[in-house]
Structure formats: C-alpha cells, structure tokens
Design a protein around this motif. Structure first.
Motif, PDB file in Angstrom:
ATOM      1  N   MET A 142      29.976  56.969  81.840  1.00 38.51           N
ATOM      2  CA  MET A 142      29.805  55.523  81.982  1.00 38.51           C
ATOM      3  C   MET A 142      30.961  54.934  82.794  1.00 38.51           C
ATOM      4  O   MET A 142      30.751  54.193  83.760  1.00 38.51           O
ATOM      5  CB  MET A 142      29.738  54.841  80.611  1.00 38.51           C
ATOM      6  CG  MET A 142      29.493  53.348  80.713  1.00 38.51           C
ATOM      7  SD  MET A 142      29.756  52.449  79.153  1.00 38.51           S
ATOM      8  CE  MET A 142      31.479  51.999  79.318  1.00 38.51           C
ATOM      9  N   ASN A 143      32.175  55.298  82.414  1.00 35.97           N
ATOM     10  CA  ASN A 143      33.337  54.738  83.114  1.00 35.97           C
ATOM     11  C   ASN A 143      33.357  55.148  84.589  1.00 35.97           C
ATOM     12  O   ASN A 143      33.611  54.335  85.470  1.00 35.97           O
ATOM     13  CB  ASN A 143      34.628  55.170  82.423  1.00 35.97           C
ATOM     14  CG  ASN A 143      34.940  54.301  81.202  1.00 35.97           C
ATOM     15  OD1 ASN A 143      34.523  53.140  81.137  1.00 35.97           O
ATOM     16  ND2 ASN A 143      35.645  54.857  80.244  1.00 35.97           N
ATOM     17  N   ASP A 144      33.052  56.413  84.853  1.00 34.62           N
ATOM     18  CA  ASP A 144      33.040  56.889  86.245  1.00 34.62           C
ATOM     19  C   ASP A 144      31.993  56.132  87.041  1.00 34.62           C
ATOM     20  O   ASP A 144      32.240  55.670  88.161  1.00 34.62           O
ATOM     21  CB  ASP A 144      32.695  58.382  86.306  1.00 34.62           C
ATOM     22  CG  ASP A 144      33.889  59.231  85.904  1.00 34.62           C
ATOM     23  OD1 ASP A 144      34.962  58.652  85.694  1.00 34.62           O
ATOM     24  OD2 ASP A 144      33.713  60.466  85.795  1.00 34.62           O
ATOM     25  N   HIS A 145      30.820  56.026  86.446  1.00 32.63           N
ATOM     26  CA  HIS A 145      29.708  55.409  87.160  1.00 32.63           C
ATOM     27  C   HIS A 145      29.988  53.942  87.461  1.00 32.63           C
ATOM     28  O   HIS A 145      29.830  53.486  88.602  1.00 32.63           O
ATOM     29  CB  HIS A 145      28.430  55.561  86.341  1.00 32.63           C
ATOM     30  CG  HIS A 145      27.227  55.053  87.050  1.00 32.63           C
ATOM     31  ND1 HIS A 145      26.753  55.624  88.213  1.00 32.63           N
ATOM     32  CD2 HIS A 145      26.410  54.005  86.785  1.00 32.63           C
ATOM     33  CE1 HIS A 145      25.695  54.951  88.628  1.00 32.63           C
ATOM     34  NE2 HIS A 145      25.463  53.954  87.784  1.00 32.63           N
ATOM     35  N   PHE A 146      30.423  53.217  86.457  1.00 35.61           N
ATOM     36  CA  PHE A 146      30.672  51.790  86.666  1.00 35.61           C
ATOM     37  C   PHE A 146      31.858  51.570  87.613  1.00 35.61           C
ATOM     38  O   PHE A 146      31.859  50.634  88.406  1.00 35.61           O
ATOM     39  CB  PHE A 146      30.901  51.069  85.331  1.00 35.61           C
ATOM     40  CG  PHE A 146      29.654  50.918  84.496  1.00 35.61           C
ATOM     41  CD1 PHE A 146      28.384  51.177  85.025  1.00 35.61           C
ATOM     42  CD2 PHE A 146      29.730  50.502  83.174  1.00 35.61           C
ATOM     43  CE1 PHE A 146      27.232  51.033  84.258  1.00 35.61           C
ATOM     44  CE2 PHE A 146      28.579  50.351  82.388  1.00 35.61           C
ATOM     45  CZ  PHE A 146      27.336  50.623  82.937  1.00 35.61           C
ATOM     46  N   ARG A 162      25.374  42.496  81.728  1.00 41.88           N
ATOM     47  CA  ARG A 162      26.580  41.653  81.663  1.00 41.88           C
ATOM     48  C   ARG A 162      27.809  42.402  81.143  1.00 41.88           C
ATOM     49  O   ARG A 162      28.936  42.119  81.546  1.00 41.88           O
ATOM     50  CB  ARG A 162      26.305  40.459  80.737  1.00 41.88           C
ATOM     51  CG  ARG A 162      25.325  39.459  81.315  1.00 41.88           C
ATOM     52  CD  ARG A 162      26.044  38.297  82.018  1.00 41.88           C
ATOM     53  NE  ARG A 162      26.607  37.359  81.062  1.00 41.88           N
ATOM     54  CZ  ARG A 162      27.894  36.982  81.034  1.00 41.88           C
ATOM     55  NH1 ARG A 162      28.750  37.484  81.896  1.00 41.88           N
ATOM     56  NH2 ARG A 162      28.317  36.110  80.144  1.00 41.88           N
ATOM     57  N   ILE A 163      27.598  43.365  80.236  1.00 45.55           N
ATOM     58  CA  ILE A 163      28.737  43.914  79.499  1.00 45.55           C
ATOM     59  C   ILE A 163      29.752  44.688  80.355  1.00 45.55           C
ATOM     60  O   ILE A 163      30.955  44.654  80.067  1.00 45.55           O
ATOM     61  CB  ILE A 163      28.269  44.729  78.256  1.00 45.55           C
ATOM     62  CG1 ILE A 163      29.389  44.858  77.215  1.00 45.55           C
ATOM     63  CG2 ILE A 163      27.732  46.113  78.616  1.00 45.55           C
ATOM     64  CD1 ILE A 163      29.798  43.565  76.559  1.00 45.55           C
ATOM     65  N   PRO A 164      29.320  45.375  81.420  1.00 39.52           N
ATOM     66  CA  PRO A 164      30.348  46.111  82.179  1.00 39.52           C
ATOM     67  C   PRO A 164      31.452  45.209  82.704  1.00 39.52           C
ATOM     68  O   PRO A 164      32.625  45.611  82.726  1.00 39.52           O
ATOM     69  CB  PRO A 164      29.562  46.724  83.351  1.00 39.52           C
ATOM     70  CG  PRO A 164      28.154  46.782  82.879  1.00 39.52           C
ATOM     71  CD  PRO A 164      27.975  45.603  81.954  1.00 39.52           C
ATOM     72  N   LYS A 165      31.106  43.988  83.084  1.00 41.57           N
ATOM     73  CA  LYS A 165      32.148  43.107  83.614  1.00 41.57           C
ATOM     74  C   LYS A 165      32.868  42.334  82.515  1.00 41.57           C
ATOM     75  O   LYS A 165      33.992  41.883  82.701  1.00 41.57           O
ATOM     76  CB  LYS A 165      31.538  42.144  84.630  1.00 41.57           C
ATOM     77  CG  LYS A 165      31.108  42.872  85.910  1.00 41.57           C
ATOM     78  CD  LYS A 165      30.621  41.897  86.954  1.00 41.57           C
ATOM     79  CE  LYS A 165      29.732  42.600  87.956  1.00 41.57           C
ATOM     80  NZ  LYS A 165      28.947  41.658  88.755  1.00 41.57           N
ATOM     81  N   HIS A 185      32.639  53.434  90.038  1.00 41.90           N
ATOM     82  CA  HIS A 185      32.117  53.741  91.362  1.00 41.90           C
ATOM     83  C   HIS A 185      31.288  52.572  91.894  1.00 41.90           C
ATOM     84  O   HIS A 185      31.444  52.142  93.030  1.00 41.90           O
ATOM     85  CB  HIS A 185      31.267  55.016  91.272  1.00 41.90           C
ATOM     86  CG  HIS A 185      30.659  55.425  92.562  1.00 41.90           C
ATOM     87  ND1 HIS A 185      31.394  55.899  93.616  1.00 41.90           N
ATOM     88  CD2 HIS A 185      29.356  55.399  92.969  1.00 41.90           C
ATOM     89  CE1 HIS A 185      30.583  56.163  94.630  1.00 41.90           C
ATOM     90  NE2 HIS A 185      29.343  55.858  94.265  1.00 41.90           N
ATOM     91  N   VAL A 186      30.415  52.041  91.045  1.00 38.37           N
ATOM     92  CA  VAL A 186      29.481  51.004  91.495  1.00 38.37           C
ATOM     93  C   VAL A 186      30.155  49.633  91.575  1.00 38.37           C
ATOM     94  O   VAL A 186      29.918  48.869  92.501  1.00 38.37           O
ATOM     95  CB  VAL A 186      28.255  50.923  90.550  1.00 38.37           C
ATOM     96  CG1 VAL A 186      27.320  49.808  90.973  1.00 38.37           C
ATOM     97  CG2 VAL A 186      27.517  52.256  90.537  1.00 38.37           C
ATOM     98  N   LEU A 187      31.006  49.347  90.609  1.00 38.55           N
ATOM     99  CA  LEU A 187      31.542  47.982  90.514  1.00 38.55           C
ATOM    100  C   LEU A 187      32.964  47.843  91.052  1.00 38.55           C
ATOM    101  O   LEU A 187      33.458  46.727  91.223  1.00 38.55           O
ATOM    102  CB  LEU A 187      31.517  47.511  89.049  1.00 38.55           C
ATOM    103  CG  LEU A 187      30.142  47.418  88.388  1.00 38.55           C
ATOM    104  CD1 LEU A 187      30.291  47.117  86.893  1.00 38.55           C
ATOM    105  CD2 LEU A 187      29.285  46.345  89.048  1.00 38.55           C
ATOM    106  N   GLY A 188      33.616  48.953  91.307  1.00 36.02           N
ATOM    107  CA  GLY A 188      34.978  48.896  91.861  1.00 36.02           C
ATOM    108  C   GLY A 188      35.921  48.127  90.950  1.00 36.02           C
ATOM    109  O   GLY A 188      35.956  48.344  89.738  1.00 36.02           O
ATOM    110  N   ASP A 189      36.666  47.174  91.546  1.00 34.18           N
ATOM    111  CA  ASP A 189      37.700  46.442  90.801  1.00 34.18           C
ATOM    112  C   ASP A 189      37.147  45.508  89.738  1.00 34.18           C
ATOM    113  O   ASP A 189      37.888  45.043  88.875  1.00 34.18           O
ATOM    114  CB  ASP A 189      38.534  45.590  91.778  1.00 34.18           C
ATOM    115  CG  ASP A 189      39.384  46.466  92.655  1.00 34.18           C
ATOM    116  OD1 ASP A 189      39.485  47.667  92.341  1.00 34.18           O
ATOM    117  OD2 ASP A 189      39.928  45.961  93.656  1.00 34.18           O
TER     118      ASP A 189
END
Ligand SMILES: Cc1ncc(C[n+]2csc(CCOP(=O)(O)OP(=O)(O)O)c2C)c(N)n1
Ligand code: SF4
Ligand code: SF4
Ligand code: SF4
Ligand SMILES: [Mg+2]
Lengths: 94, 299, 386
Positions: free
Chosen positions: B277-281, C51-54, B283-287
């Motif tokens: 999850m952490n790797d994927h997000f 919403r939760i990832p951010k 990668h996709v969401l950056g900062d």
C-alpha cells in the motif's frame, strides 16, 4: 525445594511445582536420560507428580520443562545456577 | 557452607522460578486444559520463543478465536484478545493495521482457523498480512466435545461422525503455501525444541507466517479412538515423524496415524500488504502521500 | 477537543448522504475502515478509500462482513476511531460482532443504509426495517444508541455525534440511514475544523498495574480505556468477565456485568433525548417519525393543519434509547399518535408500550421500496383526530 537440598550428583537438577502437576507423564517419558519417576504420593488434585529419582542422570537439559503442558517442572544446569548465584550474590549486600 | 538469609532469598527468586512464568498471567493458572493436552506444551514453546526473540513484549499482541486453543490469549501476559469463533485473523488484521508497530500473533485451533474461519485465512495469506498464525491442530473440535473437524483424518470416530469420519481433511501447510504465506512449517508437540525455534524464527520474519502444531487431545480424540492418552499420541508423533525441510507441501497431507512430515516448508520474501500500500500510494501520489505506520527517520 | 483539520473538508458542498456520511466520519477523526461493499452503502467506503491516502489512515476491503465488523474492532484496540458500513444482508452477517462490541465495550460507529428486505430484498430501494434488528439482533441483552438522519447535512452532523457518543458510552452507535437519504443530493455545509467538537477516547490516566480494564464506579458506569502496545497487557474477551477483563463465567459476575452494560445507557436516557418537536404543546394528534419518513410526514402534517387540525410533529433524531418518558408525557395531552415508518410496524411497538393503552396509537406501515404518499399519512391523521 532449594538448591541446597539437592545433592550435586549429576550435571543438573529439576524444580517441580507439584501442586500444579496434572500427572501427564510427558516429563517422565521424554526425559532423554530417564532420570524421573512418578512419586508415590498424590498432590492435592490427586495426581502423581515427577520426582528426580536418578539425580546422577539429570543433565539439566530442561527438556522436561519444555514438554510440561502445565508449567509444573523445569530443569537447569548446575553451571548456570552457579552463575546466577554469583550474580545474585553480587547484588546482595552481605 | 552457610549463607545469609538475604542471599538465600535472592537465590530463591532468581533460581526457583519457572522461566515461562513471567509470560503467563499467573493469577489465571492452573489453566483449564485437560491432563496431557498438548496445547500447554505448545504455549510453553511459545514462551521460550518469546524469550529468545528479544522482542519488546509490550509490543507483542496475541489474538485467539474460540475453542480450547482459543483460551491461549487469556493465559499469556501480553495484550491479548479472545475474539469470536473463526474471526481471530480479521481482528488481528485490524489490530496490525491500526498499529503497525505491534507484532501480532494469532493463536487458535484447527476448527476455528480452517472451518468457520477458513475464508479469512485464505485472504490474509493472499494479502500477505503481517501476522504470525499458530494453529494447534488436534484433529477435532475440542471445546464443543469432539466433533469432526476439517482436519480430522478419514477413519476415526467423532461425535458427529459416530461411524468414523469419511470426509477428506485439509492439508494445512499446502493451503498456507498456495495462498502465499511467507513462512510455513509443521511440528508436533514432541518436537519441542524445533517448535520453539520455528516460533522464534517466525516471530522475527515479516509477512503472513504459518505454523501448524500437531497436538494431542487425549480427552476427545485419542482416548475415544483407542489411541491411548496424550503421552501415547506424542510417542506416535515421535515414532512416525520424518523431518523433511523444504518438502513440497502438496505431498505432506496427514492420514490416520500415518507418517508425519515435519519441518520448514516455505521461507520466502513478499511485500506485506502495508508495504504494498505504501509503495503504491507513494508511487501514484508522490509528495501528497505520507507513508502510513512508518516511523519518520531518526526516531 | 476540536476536529483534526486534516479530515475536515470545510466549505459548502453539493453531495449525497453517503458522501456526506463519509465526510462526517473523517471530520470525527475516523482513520481506519475495514469494509465490504453493499448497495446502497458502498459510496461511503468508496469515498473513504479515495480520501484516506491523503488524510493519513487505512482503508481495507475485507473478504466479507464477518471480517469487516471485527477488523474494525481490532483497529479500535490499536487506538483508532472506526466505522462499520453496511446494509441489510451485511448487517445480518455482522450480528455476532455487534454483541462482541457491546460486551467488550469497544467504541465504534455502525452505519446501516437501510434497503428493502428481508433477504436480498430491494437492494437499490429504501426501507427503515432494521430498527429492531439493531436493538435485538445479536443474542443476549445489550444496549446500543441509534441516530436517524433525514438529509445529507444530517448524515454529516449526526455522524460526528455518533462518533462522540460511541466514545462517551463505549458502545456501538448506529447511524440509521436509508437508501433515499444515502442517495439524495443536497447542500451540505461542512464547518471549519475549529468549530467541530470532538469527544476524545476515555483514556485512563492510571499506570499499568493500577489499571483494571473494566473497573467502574457507582457514579460512572463507563470504564476507562487503553490500547494495545502501551504496556498495560490487557485482556479482552467476549466471555462474561470480571473487572480485570478476565473470564469469570458465573452468576455473580454475569449479574454485575450485564446490568452495567445496559444501565450505562439506560440511566442516561434523558441525556440521550434528541428529538425535534413542532406544535406538540396543544396538539390533538402527534405524528412520530424518523429518518426519511419525517420529510413525508411533515408534508402530511402541514396538509392536516391546513384543514384546521391540531397536529404535532415529533421527529426522533435518537431512536434508541427510545424516549419513553417523553411519549408518556405527551400521551397525557393528546388523543392519538400516528406512526408512519418504512416497515410493517416496528417503532410503533415502542410507542404502544409507552402509552400503555391510554391513547390510540395508529401505525402507518409501508413494506418499503419507496417512501409513503403524504396522503396515506394524512388519512390516518384525520382518522386519529376523530
Ligand atoms: C459462531 C459460533 N459457532 C459455534 C461455536 C461453538 N464452538 C466453540 S469452540 C468450537 C470448535 C473449536 O474447535 P477448534 O478451533 O479446533 O479448537 P479446539 O477446541 O479443538 O482447540 C465451536 C464449534 C461458537 N462458539 N461460535
Ligand atoms: S532436565 Fe533433562 S535430564 Fe534432567 S530430568 Fe529434565 S529432561 Fe531429564
Ligand atoms: S509434564 Fe508436567 S504435568 Fe506432566 S507429569 Fe510432568 S510435571 Fe506433571
Ligand atoms: S478437550 Fe482436548 S483440546 Fe480441549 S483441553 Fe481437553 S485435551 Fe485439550
Ligand atoms: Mg481443534
């Protein structure tokens, strides 16, 4: 039971909480040197508990301790006990 | 040689306490398990594994379902959760994801984990949820009086198989392997040293780890099937076990009083659910994304 | 305590009830959801997942509702505020874990976006037919709190209230939505974070060793809480337990624990009174409704008043615990109660029980699938006023 009560015949010894033993005989059957036997007496719950009848054969390997489902017995080497004694002694102001 | 009273007291404290006692809720001992029940032996091994693991015990949590084995959580002096029948794994999933710092161990029975809870096992393994699952397999439903379990071999009598079981049992390591577990081993309560070692090893690994512990239920399985007491079952384990580390899990199914293959069968690396999850997000969401449950560096 | 601004999407939005409910949960501090999709509740978890990832937290889609409803409780004991989101068939699967949450005093919010039942029923159409299931559906005696919103704005507002109450009382708190409220789009005003009041968990200040997980006093029946990993070495079980949390399966412990679980809520029924009343003081007939039905009821009440009838409008915001005393007081003054609801007669039973036959109680049932026609309710008001 204290250390002083047991003559140092073998390399180790066992400590038994006879009141919680359920007499399953795991310790007796799987002791590699067959150092244990069932006691003649019963505990409060009516079970025979293990006794170190051949202390000269006990290596203190603690296999009995690992097997016991009731946490009623454990074995220890004199060598390790002595080390602990020394540590304890150094912490106690005589 | 005569020592002072102080020294004698100190000795009494350091020497005469069973090394597993600090791991148990001593105010709850003696436990409810029958004489010769193997669950206690497995717990004994687990306590040794905890000692050897060097883990901070305040960060180890234990989760059980319902059953004789399910009572384990209540005896261990850890943060401990006795949940509902079959649901220890999803509870553990919530606990682990809720606080990734915890080392979460599921300790439960074969019926709990593979009958009512089977679906959760498959999915937690598939996701590589970072938990250790220890299954005490006594081939029966102990707590409810010896009914047929998904592990009962073909042959023996169970209260709901009064003429002998005719259903095929599960091969647990094969399931764990197929679902993607990172660590799979099977030992019996005869193999106390190996079991304690396996538990320690598994405690130190990441991902979905599985240990099957074959264990006698003298009261409802062995005696009823004229196999004697707990000690007689453990003697059978001793005589009929062969250690085959790395064996193909599909070949190690258990038959009634047949050969038992024990050992470590799987040990592999896969990213855990949270790492993925952490790797994927990241990668996709950056900062815009702060990795979850990861301590900032330097802390 | 004020809301954490990270979860608060302040501003005016045009969103449906499901989305508003999700924003309410985020504003209330919910950072962990384990869900399982089911119409018409799915949008809540979909939005949470987006919403939760951010915001910072975790969403996981579990393998079924049995898993979801217990995984969230694991999340609570790890320290999180959590919500459990479902509808009819999912709710039925979750019943054992409702009892577990009540028994272990695990604070959590349960959202039920009600659809027509029984069984698969009407997946995409509304009902209010789970009102008794949440109260009685898990075995044994337990108490819950339930709130009933009738608009997207209330889905937001009452979600926050539900979270706060769950922390205050350490029990499952239900947000009883329905398909119409869930899918209806309206203006939703989300205030700034510093205007949102949040109830923190009832953390103990005691040290490990002094702390007993389920110790309470005669004044305060809600125990203090800790979480795993803090050195308290707690034991939590669904078995009947003593103050330490240890299994204690005997008559005295059952006799101590179960009344406490009930009374921590029952003794506070007055504090938990949340109703909207309009024109009840001099009414001949009172229409009691909740959730989406209250909107239709209001139309029927206005039509009746236009005909010169004295009709009071009583809307339950908190449905459980049921406001028995209030109904009894009103029963002294009115001729009849009219109770429209999107089920075949559930909350009306509570009204009948409260008035003990003193006044007429008219049920206006509906099998679900749509809302009542206002005329159907109007007819019963006219009948009641006779
Ligand atoms: C939902 C539910 N169904 C059934 C039971 C009854 N029950 C309790 S323990 C158990 C079986 C336990 O078997 P296993 O997991 O193998 O544990 P063991 O007692 O053998 O260690 C069952 C069926 C229950 N407690 N809850
Ligand atoms: S310590 Fe080893 S040798 Fe001594 S009694 Fe126990 S098992 Fe036997
Ligand atoms: S293994 Fe333990 S319970 Fe069994 S006989 Fe030996 S001391 Fe007693
Ligand atoms: S019934 Fe069987 S599994 Fe349960 S405690 Fe007794 S021996 Fe162990
Ligand atoms: Mg079993």
């Amino acid at each position: 039971m204290t250390v002083e009560d047991t003559a140092r015949k073998g390399k180790g010894t066992v400590f038994v909480r006879m009141e919680v033993c359920k007499g399953c005989s795991y310790c007796i059957d799987f002791c590699p040197t067959h150092a244990l036997d069932f006691s003649k007496e019963f505990n409060q719950k009516g079970y025979h508990f293990p006794e170190l009848n051949r202390p000269e054969d006990c290596t203190g390997c603690d296999l009995c301790g690992l097997f016991c489902p009731d946490f009623a017995i454990f074995g220890a080497r004199w060598k390790d006990l002595d080390e602990k004694r020394q540590q304890a002694a150094s912490q106690v102001k005589l | 040689m005569s020592e002072s009273l102080d020294l004698r007291l100190a000795l009494a404290e350091t020497e005469l306490e069973n090394p597993v006692l600090p791991y148990l809720r001593q105010d709850r001992i003696p436990h409810i398990w029958c004489p010769g029940c193997g669950i206690g032996t497995s717990v004994n091994c687990f306590c040794r594994a905890l000692t050897d693991s060097g883990l901070d015990l305040n960060k180890v949590a234990i989760v059980s379902g319902i059953g004789c084995t399910g009572r384990t959580a209540g005896y261990l002096n850890l943060d401990s959760f006795h949940t509902t029948h079959g649901r220890a794994i999803p509870f553990a999933t919530g606990l682990k994801l809720g606080n990734p710092e915890l080392n979460v161990v599921v300790y439960s029975g074969d019926g709990d984990l593979f009958a009512i809870g089977g679906n959760h096992f498959f999915h937690a393994a598939r996701r590589n949820m970072d938990i250790l699952v220890i299954c005490v397999n006594n081939f029966t439903y102990g707590m409810t009086g010896g009914q047929v379990a998904p592990t009962t071999p073909v042959g023996p009598t169970q209260t709901t198989m009064p003429l002998g079981n005719f259903e095929s049992p599960f091969n647990l390591p094969f399931i764990a392997d197929a679902c993607g577990a990172t660590y799979v081993s099977r030992w019996t309560v005869y193999h106390v040293r190996q079991l304690a070692k396996a538990m320690k090893e598994a405690l130190g690994k990441k991902g979905f780890r599985f240990i099957e512990v074959m264990s006698p239920c003298p009261t409802l399985y062995s005696r009823r099937n004229r196999l004697g007491d707990g000690v007689d079952q453990v003697k059978y384990y001793k005589e009929s076990s062969v250690i085959k580390n790395g064996a193909d899990t599909k070949d190690i199914g258990l038959g009634f009083q047949g050969e038992i293959v024990v050992g470590k069968f799987v040990d592999r690396e896969r990213p855990t659910w949270l790492e993925s999850m952490n790797d994927h997000f990241s990668h996709v969401l950056g900062d815009q994304f702060t990795p979850y449950g990861v301590k900032p560096e330097g802390e | 305590m004020k809301a954490d601004p990270k979860g608060v999407l302040s501003g005016v939005h045009f969103i449906d009830g499901d989305h508003a409910a999700c924003e309410g949960a985020l504003a209330a501090g919910c950072r962990f959801v384990a869900g399982y999709p089911i119409t018409p509740s799915t949008e809540i978890v979909e939005r949470f997942a987006a919403r939760i990832p951010k915001v910072g937290g975790v969403f996981i889609q579990m393998e079924d509702e049995l898993a979801a409803s217990i995984a969230i409780q694991g999340g609570v004991w790890a320290g999180h505020k959590v919500m459990n989101v479902t509808s009819g068939p999912g709710l039925s699967l979750m019943m054992e874990h409702l009892g577990y949450a009540a028994m272990t005093e695990t604070p959590c919010v349960w959202v039920d976006v009600q659809r027509g039942g029984p069984s698969t029923g009407l997946p995409t159409l509304p009902a209010q037919a789970d009102m008794m299931q949440i109260k009685w559906g898990s075995h044994g005696d337990y108490e819950i709190i339930a709130l009933s919103p009738n608009s997207p704005q209330e889905c937001f507002d009452l979600m926050i209230k539900a979270f706060n109450l769950s922390e205050e009382y350490r029990c499952p708190v239900f947000l009883m939505m329905d398909e119409v409220v869930g899918h209806m789009t309206e203006r939703v005003n989300i205030p700034p974070a510093d205007q949102i009041e949040i109830t923190d968990r009832k953390w103990t200040t005691k040290k490990p060793g002094e702390y007993k997980a389920y110790a309470t006093t005669s004044e305060d029946l809600v125990p203090e809480m800790v979480k795993a990993g803090d050195g308290y070495r707690i034991h939590v079980t669904g078995l009947t337990h003593d103050e330490r949390g240890y299994p204690a399966m005997d008559v005295p412990n059952q006799a101590k624990l179960i009344p406490r679980l009930l009374n921590k809520i029952r003794n506070n029924t007055e504090q938990l009174l949340d109703v909207r009343m309009d024109g009840c003081d001099d009414a001949d007939v009172i229409v009691m409704s909740f959730g989406i039905t209250s909107r239709v009821a209001t139309a029927a009440i206005e039509a009746a008043r236009a005909k010169g009838l004295k009709v009071g409008n009583l809307r339950l915001i908190i449905c459980w615990p049921f406001p028995v005393k209030l109904i009894q007081q009103l029963a002294e003054k009115v001729k009849a109660f009219v109770v429209p609801e999107l089920n075949m007669g559930q909350m009306v039973l509570e009204v009948r029980k409260a008035v003990e036959g003193k006044v007429k109680v008219i049920s206006v049932p509906h099998p679900g699938g749509t809302v009542h026609e206002p005329e159907t309710i109007l007819e019963q008001i006219i009948e009641a006023a006779r």
